[in-house]
Design a protein around this motif. Sequence first.
Motif, PDB file in Angstrom:
ATOM      1  N   GLY A  78      35.046  42.736  40.841  1.00 52.06           N
ATOM      2  CA  GLY A  78      34.362  42.916  39.625  1.00 52.06           C
ATOM      3  C   GLY A  78      34.884  41.813  38.395  1.00 52.06           C
ATOM      4  N   GLN A  79      36.033  41.416  38.564  1.00 52.74           N
ATOM      5  CA  GLN A  79      36.441  40.642  37.349  1.00 52.74           C
ATOM      6  C   GLN A  79      36.084  39.028  37.720  1.00 52.74           C
ATOM      7  OE1 GLN A  79      40.459  41.768  37.586  1.00 52.74           O
ATOM      8  NE2 GLN A  79      40.199  43.311  36.024  1.00 52.74           N
ATOM      9  N   LEU A  80      35.766  38.698  39.105  1.00 54.73           N
ATOM     10  CA  LEU A  80      35.720  37.144  39.185  1.00 54.73           C
ATOM     11  C   LEU A  80      34.511  36.524  38.883  1.00 54.73           C
ATOM     12  CD1 LEU A  80      36.785  37.788  43.132  1.00 54.73           C
ATOM     13  CD2 LEU A  80      38.245  37.304  41.163  1.00 54.73           C
ATOM     14  N   SER A  81      34.389  35.475  38.772  1.00 55.81           N
ATOM     15  CA  SER A  81      33.483  34.304  38.534  1.00 55.81           C
ATOM     16  C   SER A  81      32.596  34.260  39.693  1.00 55.81           C
ATOM     17  CB  SER A  81      33.910  33.211  37.878  1.00 55.81           C
ATOM     18  OG  SER A  81      34.634  32.304  38.860  1.00 55.81           O
TER      19      SER A  81
ATOM     20  N   ASN B 260      32.865  45.969  43.840  1.00 59.04           N
ATOM     21  CA  ASN B 260      33.575  45.446  42.782  1.00 59.04           C
ATOM     22  C   ASN B 260      34.723  46.087  42.489  1.00 59.04           C
ATOM     23  OD1 ASN B 260      31.332  43.847  41.864  1.00 59.04           O
ATOM     24  ND2 ASN B 260      30.417  45.239  40.935  1.00 59.04           N
ATOM     25  N   GLY B 261      35.197  47.192  42.782  1.00 58.68           N
ATOM     26  CA  GLY B 261      36.293  47.968  42.439  1.00 58.68           C
ATOM     27  C   GLY B 261      37.505  47.681  43.213  1.00 58.68           C
TER      28      GLY B 261
ATOM     29  N   PRO C 134      44.491  36.832  44.938  1.00 63.79           N
ATOM     30  CA  PRO C 134      44.318  38.094  45.896  1.00 63.79           C
ATOM     31  C   PRO C 134      44.440  39.645  45.213  1.00 63.79           C
ATOM     32  CG  PRO C 134      46.441  37.085  46.409  1.00 63.79           C
ATOM     33  CD  PRO C 134      45.832  36.089  45.219  1.00 63.79           C
ATOM     34  N   THR C 135      45.198  39.395  43.915  1.00 69.69           N
ATOM     35  CA  THR C 135      45.327  40.736  43.237  1.00 69.69           C
ATOM     36  C   THR C 135      44.402  41.164  42.370  1.00 69.69           C
ATOM     37  OG1 THR C 135      46.577  39.421  41.493  1.00 69.69           O
ATOM     38  CG2 THR C 135      47.918  40.235  43.370  1.00 69.69           C
TER      39      THR C 135
END
Length: 291
Positions: A128-131, A89-90, A123-124
């Motif tokens: 962990g922030q993705l749906s 996730n990081g 790509p940036t």
Amino acid sequence: MFAVKTDKLTKFYGKNRGIEQVCLNVEEGDFYGFIGPNGAGKSTTIRLLIGLINPTAGSAEVLGKNIQKDRTEILSRIGYLPSEAMFYNGMKVRELLAYSASLRGKDCSKEAEQLCERLDLDPTRKIGQLSLGNRKKVGIACALQHDPELYILDEPTSGLDPLIQHEFFKLLGERNAKGATIFLSTHVLSEVGHYCRNAGVIREGRLLVSGDVASLVHTGAKQIVLRGTNTIPDIPGIQNPKAENDSVSFMYSGDQKQLISMLSQLDFRDINISDPSIEDVFIDFYTKEGE
């Protein structure tokens, strides 16, 4: 040579069935659909093919190599997408793609960039922030970026919006046109009808049928819809009857003149007789096999 070939491939988890005596033959360069509902044995078959688990009995070859003896070489030549991919996730998307490429000893940065653009993937962003849908895009990019000979894809479109699904299958079509083999596991029958040349149907761990999609669909059966009634006719040979919204539908593979004669005695407003969709055919096939 076959891209995938199994001989009575069997897997039991203790006393629980995984798959039983599955015999698959997927030609190199094919676009093959592996169809079945959840729990049918699709993922078990795939995990056996890539060496994540060992068979209880039987054997299999992928790209002419034994799945147990030559696992490392097989993995170097395929692109695999699991139904549920787990990532760090990081890490940022580009970092993860670069890491995945480095495990193969390749620089796939240019292809990774193009895939991110075509899949509308930033790509940036950190994983962990993705749906769920964007995580699936990351998995697709990982499976495609090294341009493998064989793609083994387990429920690849779950979580993708329709536009990205279209672009995804466009990508697969391009790779297939260049000679790559596509092995697509899915329970979405319309995907098989639109994109696959050949398909196999698995149910409760057993392969029921395998062949070209056109011959599997054109069974001679007809889809019948009666409007203006909710009464299912008592006619021998009908399958999968349904009554809803002031209409009745069913599959029929018998003598159509005899059907018309029997229907003429019923009270309904309108009738439609058509070739069934691929969904209708396989639901009918599953129903008959389960009897």
